[in-house]
Design a protein around this motif. Structure first.
Motif, mmCIF file in Angstrom:
data_model
loop_
_atom_site.group_PDB
_atom_site.id
_atom_site.type_symbol
_atom_site.label_atom_id
_atom_site.label_comp_id
_atom_site.label_asym_id
_atom_site.label_seq_id
_atom_site.Cartn_x
_atom_site.Cartn_y
_atom_site.Cartn_z
ATOM 1 N N LEU A 291 17.542 -3.496 8.240
ATOM 2 C CA LEU A 291 16.908 -2.853 7.089
ATOM 3 C C LEU A 291 15.737 -3.684 6.581
ATOM 4 N N GLU A 292 15.911 -5.005 6.520
ATOM 5 C CA GLU A 292 14.816 -5.880 6.096
ATOM 6 C C GLU A 292 13.598 -5.689 6.998
ATOM 7 N N THR A 293 13.838 -5.696 8.306
ATOM 8 C CA THR A 293 12.749 -5.555 9.279
ATOM 9 C C THR A 293 12.045 -4.215 9.125
ATOM 10 N N MET A 294 12.832 -3.143 8.946
ATOM 11 C CA MET A 294 12.236 -1.811 8.841
ATOM 12 C C MET A 294 11.436 -1.655 7.553
ATOM 13 N N VAL A 295 11.888 -2.281 6.458
ATOM 14 C CA VAL A 295 11.116 -2.234 5.217
ATOM 15 C C VAL A 295 9.769 -2.933 5.420
ATOM 16 N N MET A 296 9.779 -4.031 6.162
ATOM 17 C CA MET A 296 8.527 -4.738 6.459
ATOM 18 C C MET A 296 7.573 -3.856 7.262
ATOM 19 N N MET A 297 8.128 -2.930 8.060
ATOM 20 C CA MET A 297 7.305 -2.033 8.877
ATOM 21 C C MET A 297 6.608 -0.968 8.039
ATOM 22 N N SER A 298 6.943 -0.889 6.765
ATOM 23 C CA SER A 298 6.340 0.129 5.910
ATOM 24 C C SER A 298 4.894 -0.192 5.553
ATOM 25 N N GLY A 299 4.484 -1.444 5.784
ATOM 26 C CA GLY A 299 3.115 -1.843 5.452
ATOM 27 C C GLY A 299 2.973 -2.420 4.060
ATOM 28 N N MET A 300 4.042 -2.391 3.294
ATOM 29 C CA MET A 300 4.019 -2.975 1.947
ATOM 30 C C MET A 300 4.285 -4.479 2.060
ATOM 31 N N ASP A 301 3.446 -5.270 1.448
ATOM 32 C CA ASP A 301 3.570 -6.725 1.532
ATOM 33 C C ASP A 301 4.525 -7.220 0.457
ATOM 34 N N LEU A 302 5.828 -7.019 0.708
ATOM 35 C CA LEU A 302 6.838 -7.391 -0.275
ATOM 36 C C LEU A 302 7.469 -8.723 0.100
ATOM 37 N N PRO A 303 7.728 -9.592 -0.865
ATOM 38 C CA PRO A 303 8.460 -10.833 -0.569
ATOM 39 C C PRO A 303 9.868 -10.508 -0.051
ATOM 40 N N LEU A 304 10.363 -11.352 0.840
ATOM 41 C CA LEU A 304 11.665 -11.093 1.450
ATOM 42 C C LEU A 304 12.766 -10.984 0.398
ATOM 43 N N LYS A 305 12.699 -11.796 -0.638
ATOM 44 C CA LYS A 305 13.741 -11.741 -1.670
ATOM 45 C C LYS A 305 13.733 -10.389 -2.379
ATOM 46 N N VAL A 306 12.552 -9.849 -2.612
ATOM 47 C CA VAL A 306 12.445 -8.537 -3.258
ATOM 48 C C VAL A 306 13.042 -7.456 -2.359
ATOM 49 N N VAL A 307 12.764 -7.553 -1.054
ATOM 50 C CA VAL A 307 13.324 -6.587 -0.102
ATOM 51 C C VAL A 307 14.843 -6.644 -0.145
ATOM 52 N N ARG A 308 15.380 -7.862 -0.138
ATOM 53 C CA ARG A 308 16.839 -8.010 -0.159
ATOM 54 C C ARG A 308 17.434 -7.497 -1.463
ATOM 55 N N GLN A 309 16.733 -7.695 -2.558
ATOM 56 C CA GLN A 309 17.212 -7.157 -3.833
ATOM 57 C C GLN A 309 17.240 -5.634 -3.802
ATOM 58 N N GLN A 310 16.222 -5.036 -3.178
ATOM 59 C CA GLN A 310 16.194 -3.575 -3.021
ATOM 60 C C GLN A 310 17.413 -3.104 -2.235
ATOM 61 N N ILE A 311 17.693 -3.798 -1.129
ATOM 62 C CA ILE A 311 18.832 -3.412 -0.284
ATOM 63 C C ILE A 311 20.136 -3.583 -1.040
ATOM 64 N N ALA A 312 20.304 -4.734 -1.704
ATOM 65 C CA ALA A 312 21.564 -5.026 -2.395
ATOM 66 C C ALA A 312 21.839 -4.042 -3.521
ATOM 67 N N SER A 313 20.791 -3.581 -4.203
ATOM 68 C CA SER A 313 21.001 -2.659 -5.311
ATOM 69 C C SER A 313 21.108 -1.211 -4.847
ATOM 70 N N ALA A 314 20.593 -0.903 -3.641
ATOM 71 C CA ALA A 314 20.581 0.485 -3.171
ATOM 72 C C ALA A 314 21.825 0.822 -2.346
ATOM 73 N N VAL A 315 22.171 -0.021 -1.386
ATOM 74 C CA VAL A 315 23.253 0.281 -0.442
ATOM 75 C C VAL A 315 24.578 -0.206 -1.001
ATOM 76 N N ASP A 316 25.563 0.672 -1.015
ATOM 77 C CA ASP A 316 26.897 0.302 -1.512
ATOM 78 C C ASP A 316 27.859 -0.063 -0.388
ATOM 79 N N LEU A 317 27.725 0.623 0.757
ATOM 80 C CA LEU A 317 28.750 0.498 1.795
ATOM 81 C C LEU A 317 28.107 0.577 3.173
ATOM 82 N N ILE A 318 28.572 -0.255 4.093
ATOM 83 C CA ILE A 318 28.183 -0.177 5.502
ATOM 84 C C ILE A 318 29.429 0.131 6.322
ATOM 85 N N VAL A 319 29.353 1.192 7.106
ATOM 86 C CA VAL A 319 30.461 1.572 7.988
ATOM 87 C C VAL A 319 30.016 1.289 9.412
#
Length: 434
Positions: free
Chosen positions: A325-353
């Motif tokens: 998910l981190e890698t794919m967010v980077m592919m969006s072209g948005m220059d986001l810091p890695l910590k911000v990307v991880r915060q997005q993932i942690a707050s958005a995704v509840d469960l991985i099956v």
């Protein structure tokens, strides 16, 4: 000549049989060009025309050879040539053409070489054209790869030169006509009844869920089954590259990507569809698979009121799914810091099956993992259920158990608010043997 005499008739040599096949094919093509039957009567018309053309040759073949010859010609003209019998075989789940002489199938989770061949590369290319042209797709030297969906829902990928070095290749993931449900997965030991109840509660409580797994592990099948838990009262928008989902609800809007035209214009990708879906008042967004920059749009949707989203991605473990998910967010072209990307993932995704295909060909839910938040710069994960392998049986079957880890998820209050009061026994160790 009687049927018994025909069966005792001397067999034609291979070269003569090939000439006969070519002659009958040409006669059949001419007859169909003069009088084209409607699609629903074409199979019967072809059989009749073949019998008439064969009678005119005054040749005699035993019944088995004649039936096989007619079947090959019919498959060549109406179906997909040598691989048509494989597509008709209910035990075959995937067909892989690596070249004219190398055809493989997946049967009961295992790969095996098929006893069929093509004449040459040109024969494979003819079959590719027969597959993709009616679907409005094209494949040539400038566009050497194509993804398509057959009328029955089967997914097709074709690759030709110069990309395919050893000759044109076809991969067909067959569409399952049998709609599987939770009882089937429990019967197959893919998950336990307790795990199924937990997943149902999570879907109905509007948790955002990512189904992770390798190629052919059963991610789409599991997504179909989990989406069946979505109530009929909710509006669902599905987004896919090639439509495979079989949602049973009535209020569903299905969106599918579109390839660009010859000028390279008019294409619509997953990312565009995700953005458009947000304007369609969805209660749920179900994305068949995230592969690129659309991951950022999906996470933002999950974080802005579109709870209960479901999607799949390619990954071999829950922790790897976070990295993907981190890698794919980077592919969006948005220059986001890695910590911000991880915060997005942690707050958005509840469960991985995590869905896996094991070495014996069986498919199991090997992890149900909560995304618990952040510790420093790291996304923290907690396994709620997991599969523990204990060995292999004498028959080559994987031995192990699906069991809870004893950890209660942090989102228990959300489950209670949705009307699910899961007792502590659900999360206590003591799983189902497999």
């Amino acid at each position: 000549m009687s049927a018994a005499e025909a069966d005792r008739a001397p067999a034609l040599r291979a070269g003569d049989l090939e000439k006969l096949r070519g002659y009958l094919t040409q006669q059949l093509i001419r007859a169909l060009e003069q009088d084209t039957p409607p699609p629903d009567k074409r199979q019967a018309a072809v059989q009749t025309l073949l019998e008439q053309a064969f009678e005119q040759t005054k040749l005699h073949l035993d019944r088995a050879t004649r039936a096989a010859l007619f079947r090959e010609i019919s498959n060549e003209l109406l179906g997909f040539g040598p691989i048509q019998p494989l597509l008709d075989d209910p035990e075959v789940t995937e067909v892989m053409v690596n070249g004219p002489r190398k055809v493989y199938v997946e049967r009961k989770g295992k790969l095996e070489r098929a006893n069929v061949t093509f004449e040459d590369d040109a024969h494979v290319l003819r079959v590719i054209d027969r597959i993709v042209l009616p679907l409005g797709r094209r494949v040539d030297a400038d566009n050497p790869t194509v993804d398509a969906r057959l009328p029955d829902g089967s997914r097709v990928n074709a690759v030709i030169g110069p990309v395919a070095i050893d000759g044109p290749s076809i991969t067909i993931r067959k569409f399952s006509k049998e709609r599987l449900g939770v009882p089937d997965l429990i019967r197959f030991d893919s998950l336990t009844d307790t795990m199924a109840q937990f997943l149902e509660a999570c879907v109905k409580a509007h948790l955002n869920i990512v189904i992770s797994g390798g190629t052919g592990s059963g991610k789409t099948t599991l997504l179909n089954i989990m989406s069946s838990f979505i109530p009929e009262t909710e509006r669902i928008v599905t987004i896919e590259d090639a439509a495979e989902l079989q949602l049973q609800q009535d209020h569903v809007v299905r969106l599918e990507t579109k390839s660009p035209n010859l000028d390279g214009k008019g294409g619509v990708d997953i990312r565009g569809l995700v953005r458009n879906a947000l304007r369609m008042r969805p209660d749920r967004i179900v994305i068949g698979e995230v592969r690129g920059g659309e991951a950022l749009d999906m996470l933002q949707a999950m974080n802005t009121g579109h709870d209960g989203s479901l999607t799949t991605l390619h990954s071999n473990a829950p922790r790897d799914a976070i990295s993907r998910l981190e890698t794919m967010v980077m592919m969006s072209g948005m220059d986001l810091p890695l910590k911000v990307v991880r915060q997005q993932i942690a707050s958005a995704v509840d469960l991985i099956v995590q869905q896996s295909r094991l070495t014996d060909g069986s498919r199991k839910v090997t992890y149900i993992t909560e995304v618990a938040g952040m510790e420093g710069d790291i996304v923290t994960l907690s396994d709620i259920f997991r599969f523990e392998q204990t060995g292999m049986s004498a028959e080559g079957k994987v031995k192990g158990a699906l069991k809870p880890t004893g950890i209660r998820p942090m989102f228990m209050e959300r489950l209670r608010a949705a009307g699910f009061e899961l007792g502590s026994a659900v999360f206590m160790e003591g799983g189902k043997k497999s």
